[in-house]
Motif scaffolding. Structure first.
Motif, PDB file in Angstrom:
ATOM      1  N   ALA A   1       0.835  -1.197   0.000  1.00 18.46           N
ATOM      2  CA  ALA A   1       0.000   0.000   0.000  1.00 18.46           C
ATOM      3  C   ALA A   1       0.868   1.245   0.000  1.00 18.46           C
ATOM      4  N   THR A   2       0.433   2.255  -0.734  1.00 15.54           N
ATOM      5  CA  THR A   2       1.074   3.560  -0.715  1.00 15.54           C
ATOM      6  C   THR A   2       0.125   4.541  -0.042  1.00 15.54           C
ATOM      7  N   GLU A   3       0.562   5.122   1.065  1.00 12.59           N
ATOM      8  CA  GLU A   3      -0.265   6.101   1.767  1.00 12.59           C
ATOM      9  C   GLU A   3      -0.150   7.435   1.039  1.00 12.59           C
ATOM     10  N   LEU A   4      -1.211   7.844   0.367  1.00 14.04           N
ATOM     11  CA  LEU A   4      -1.167   9.056  -0.448  1.00 14.04           C
ATOM     12  C   LEU A   4      -1.220  10.321   0.398  1.00 14.04           C
ATOM     13  N   PHE A   5      -2.236  10.418   1.269  1.00 16.95           N
ATOM     14  CA  PHE A   5      -2.390  11.599   2.109  1.00 16.95           C
ATOM     15  C   PHE A   5      -3.486  11.334   3.131  1.00 16.95           C
ATOM     16  N   THR A   6      -3.543  12.195   4.135  1.00 14.86           N
ATOM     17  CA  THR A   6      -4.633  12.186   5.109  1.00 14.86           C
ATOM     18  C   THR A   6      -5.474  13.435   4.880  1.00 14.86           C
ATOM     19  N   CYS A   7      -6.766  13.261   4.695  1.00  8.84           N
ATOM     20  CA  CYS A   7      -7.651  14.372   4.355  1.00  8.84           C
ATOM     21  C   CYS A   7      -7.813  15.323   5.543  1.00  8.84           C
ATOM     22  N   GLN A   8      -7.445  16.572   5.339  1.00 11.87           N
ATOM     23  CA  GLN A   8      -7.486  17.585   6.393  1.00 11.87           C
ATOM     24  C   GLN A   8      -8.760  18.430   6.284  1.00 11.87           C
ATOM     25  N   PRO A   9      -9.314  18.819   7.421  1.00 10.46           N
ATOM     26  CA  PRO A   9     -10.509  19.692   7.379  1.00 10.46           C
ATOM     27  C   PRO A   9     -10.137  21.088   6.906  1.00 10.46           C
ATOM     28  N   VAL A  10     -11.146  21.845   6.492  1.00 11.64           N
ATOM     29  CA  VAL A  10     -10.899  23.219   6.077  1.00 11.64           C
ATOM     30  C   VAL A  10     -10.500  24.045   7.286  1.00 11.64           C
ATOM     31  N   ARG A  11      -9.911  25.192   7.018  1.00  9.16           N
ATOM     32  CA  ARG A  11      -9.415  26.047   8.083  1.00  9.16           C
ATOM     33  C   ARG A  11     -10.527  26.426   9.067  1.00  9.16           C
ATOM     34  N   GLY A  12     -10.203  26.334  10.337  1.00  8.14           N
ATOM     35  CA  GLY A  12     -11.162  26.718  11.370  1.00  8.14           C
ATOM     36  C   GLY A  12     -11.971  25.573  11.935  1.00  8.14           C
ATOM     37  N   ARG A  13     -11.891  24.380  11.330  1.00  9.25           N
ATOM     38  CA  ARG A  13     -12.629  23.229  11.856  1.00  9.25           C
ATOM     39  C   ARG A  13     -11.748  22.500  12.884  1.00  9.25           C
ATOM     40  N   ILE A  14     -11.656  23.051  14.074  1.00  7.15           N
ATOM     41  CA  ILE A  14     -10.743  22.527  15.089  1.00  7.15           C
ATOM     42  C   ILE A  14     -11.338  21.360  15.874  1.00  7.15           C
ATOM     43  N   PHE A  15     -12.617  21.039  15.615  1.00  3.10           N
ATOM     44  CA  PHE A  15     -13.259  19.985  16.393  1.00  3.10           C
ATOM     45  C   PHE A  15     -12.797  18.596  15.946  1.00  3.10           C
ATOM     46  N   THR A  16     -12.135  18.488  14.805  1.00  2.00           N
ATOM     47  CA  THR A  16     -11.651  17.192  14.351  1.00  2.00           C
ATOM     48  C   THR A  16     -10.330  17.371  13.625  1.00  2.00           C
ATOM     49  N   PRO A  17      -9.337  16.511  13.909  1.00  2.00           N
ATOM     50  CA  PRO A  17      -8.030  16.667  13.253  1.00  2.00           C
ATOM     51  C   PRO A  17      -8.017  16.203  11.796  1.00  2.00           C
ATOM     52  N   VAL A  18      -8.947  15.314  11.430  1.00  2.00           N
ATOM     53  CA  VAL A  18      -9.016  14.809  10.055  1.00  2.00           C
ATOM     54  C   VAL A  18     -10.475  14.724   9.640  1.00  2.00           C
ATOM     55  N   VAL A  19     -10.704  14.594   8.330  1.00  3.17           N
ATOM     56  CA  VAL A  19     -12.043  14.325   7.806  1.00  3.17           C
ATOM     57  C   VAL A  19     -12.226  12.812   7.765  1.00  3.17           C
ATOM     58  N   HIS A  20     -13.220  12.305   8.474  1.00  2.00           N
ATOM     59  CA  HIS A  20     -13.497  10.869   8.484  1.00  2.00           C
ATOM     60  C   HIS A  20     -14.158  10.495   7.157  1.00  2.00           C
ATOM     61  N   LEU A  21     -13.486   9.682   6.369  1.00  2.00           N
ATOM     62  CA  LEU A  21     -13.926   9.421   5.005  1.00  2.00           C
ATOM     63  C   LEU A  21     -14.873   8.230   4.920  1.00  2.00           C
TER      64      LEU A  21
END
Length: 479
Positions: free
Chosen positions: A186-206
């Motif tokens: 597997a190649t880990e491409l990236f971790t999806c980040q929330p838009v600026r100001g969405r501090i309630f979650t460190p990542v977007v749960h896909l």
């Protein structure tokens, strides 16, 4: 003159009449309709869609069936379930061709037969976060192995349409991975980040991922916020760095910008690169390629806030909005969405246990079909013919073919809720979710007034109370 008028009227009426499959067959036989057009018109026939009926029920799993998909030729259906088994079906006869233990430790969420592999290569992802590969040997035995994993549930995978080796996965850890079966890694491409100001979650749960069949270099992901993000894998190959995590484009209805109460459960591409997006606690939207907000979404959000808060009465240019499909309920589970019938229709399951079919052109709802005692999660169209496979909370898979003698009447009473033993999982938590959905639809920025919202909320509360009372009475009488 009267004769001429009558003749003209007759010709006008004839032009307005929609060709039926029988008329098209006759035209094809006498050379007035090409084979290509005949196949397309047959697959898109509204007459046949209105005759879809339950052909058979496929029963083998001992748990909820979470995924069904066809092989390239459409003669084999593969399914995965809470029982952690993968089953290959001859759907026309209802016979099981093969059933095997996937090796997963938890519910299977998706299973796909890789193309150009003689239907011997199957990839799966599951609630245990694992991504696994099953190989069917010549002797009939099955070898399974672990390819990779996510930290959390892995809901979806997407394979390139004609590539027997390459597929992608996404998970609740926000990670997007690229797999090549030739290397087994597997190649880990990236971790999806929330838009600026969405501090309630460190990542977007896909929850969802899909590859554009017209351009397999492009894929989209979506999950716990309002955006569907578009990527181009060629950018990763040119610059294998963290900067690849920046999307090429973002898609979202304008009235849902800044709405933190919605998420996305399903995405799908048409063969014209149109994009379907199914929102939780909201509706389904159809985007064309020119409806994206671009790559710099933070600037778009800043400008949108200024526009909403502006006291100016001056009219501003607005982006063309996507087509919207309404009527179903999507609050309780991770539901997919699909194109159907030569991409002329849109299909989705619902929390009410029914299957919904809309015309893509005008979003008109033309069919509502009972398909599960509780919730329909997955509807998979056949790759070549006008038939469907559906699954959900029930332990079976339902096959739908256009075999009804009479055409179905227009849908009625769409907003009713199920009751007694046949309701849609009514609980205090579910009631809170549904009320939140109604509140979101009423309070979202730029949303037009919804005069039926208050009535819908009151109807839901009354129905919930009635159902709860019925259930309590039933439990008391059986206890």
């Amino acid at each position: 003159m009267n004769s001429s008028s009558s003749s003209s009227s007759s010709r006008t009426t004839e032009k307005k009449d929609k060709p039926t499959p029988v008329i098209d067959i006759c035209r094809r036989e006498v050379g007035r309709l090409s084979t290509r057009k005949f196949v397309h018109r047959l697959a898109a026939s509204e007459d046949l869609v209105l005759r879809l009926d339950l052909a058979r029920s496929l029963q083998k799993h001992i748990g909820c069936v979470n995924t069904v998909s066809f092989n390239v030729h459409g003669d084999i259906l593969v399914s995965g379930s809470d029982d952690r088994r993968v089953v290959l079906w001859d759907w026309e006869t209802g016979c099981v061709k093969l059933s095997f233990d996937s090796g997963h430790n938890n519910n299977i969420f998706q299973a796909k037969i890789m193309p150009e592999t003689d239907d011997r290569s199957i990839v799966t992802c599951a609630a245990d976060g694992q991504v696994r590969h099953a190989t069917i040997l010549e002797c009939g035995k099955v070898e399974t192995k672990l390819l990779g994993r996510h930290q959390g549930r892995a809901h979806r995978l997407a394979n390139e349409p004609t590539n027997p080796h390459v597929f992608y996965t996404c998970g609740e850890d926000g990670l997007v991975q690229h797999f090549d079966l030739r290397t087994g890694g597997a190649t880990e491409l990236f971790t999806c980040q929330p838009v600026r100001g969405r501090i309630f979650t460190p990542v977007v749960h896909l929850n969802a991922i899909a590859i554009d069949p017209v351009n397999p270099n492009s894929f989209v992901i979506a999950g716990s916020d309002e955006f569907t993000r578009l990527y181009d894998i060629r950018r990763y190959r040119h610059d294998a760095s963290a900067s690849f995590g920046k999307p090429v484009d973002h898609f979202c209805p304008e009235h849902l910008l800044h709405d933190e109460n919605v998420g996305i459960t399903g995405v799908a591409f048409s063969d014209q690169s149109e994009l379907l997006v199914s929102y939780t606690e909201e509706f389904i939207y159809l985007f064309s390629k020119d409806m994206g907000w671009g790559s710099d979404i933070n600037s778009v959000l800043d400008d949108h806030i200024l526009t909403v808060n502006s006291d100016s009465d001056m009219e501003t240019d607005s982006k063309p909005g996507p087509q919207v499909f309404k009527g179903h309920r999507n609050c309780l589970t991770v539901k997919g969405v699909s194109f159907f019938g030569a991409n002329e229709y849109v299909v989705s399951g619902s929390d009410c246990g029914r299957m919904f079919i809309w015309k893509k052109k005008d979003a008109k709802l033309i069919r509502v079909m009972e398909a599960d005692k509780q919730v329909v999660n997955c509807i998979q169209p056949h790759p070549h013919t006008l038939m469907l496979a559906s699954c959900g909370i029930d332990w079976d898979i339902k096959i739908w073919t256009p075999t009804a003698l009479e055409k179905a009447p227009p849908p009625t009473n769409i907003n009713r809720l199920r009751h007694a033993a046949n309701h849609w999982m009514v609980s205090p938590r579910d009631m809170a979710l549904e009320l939140l959905a109604m509140r979101s639809q009423r309070m979202s920025p730029l949303r037009g007034p919804n005069e039926n919202n208050e009535g819908d909320m009151m109807e839901f509360i009354v129905t919930f109370d009635a159902v709860s009372s019925d259930n309590e009475d039933q439990e008391a009488s059986t206890g």
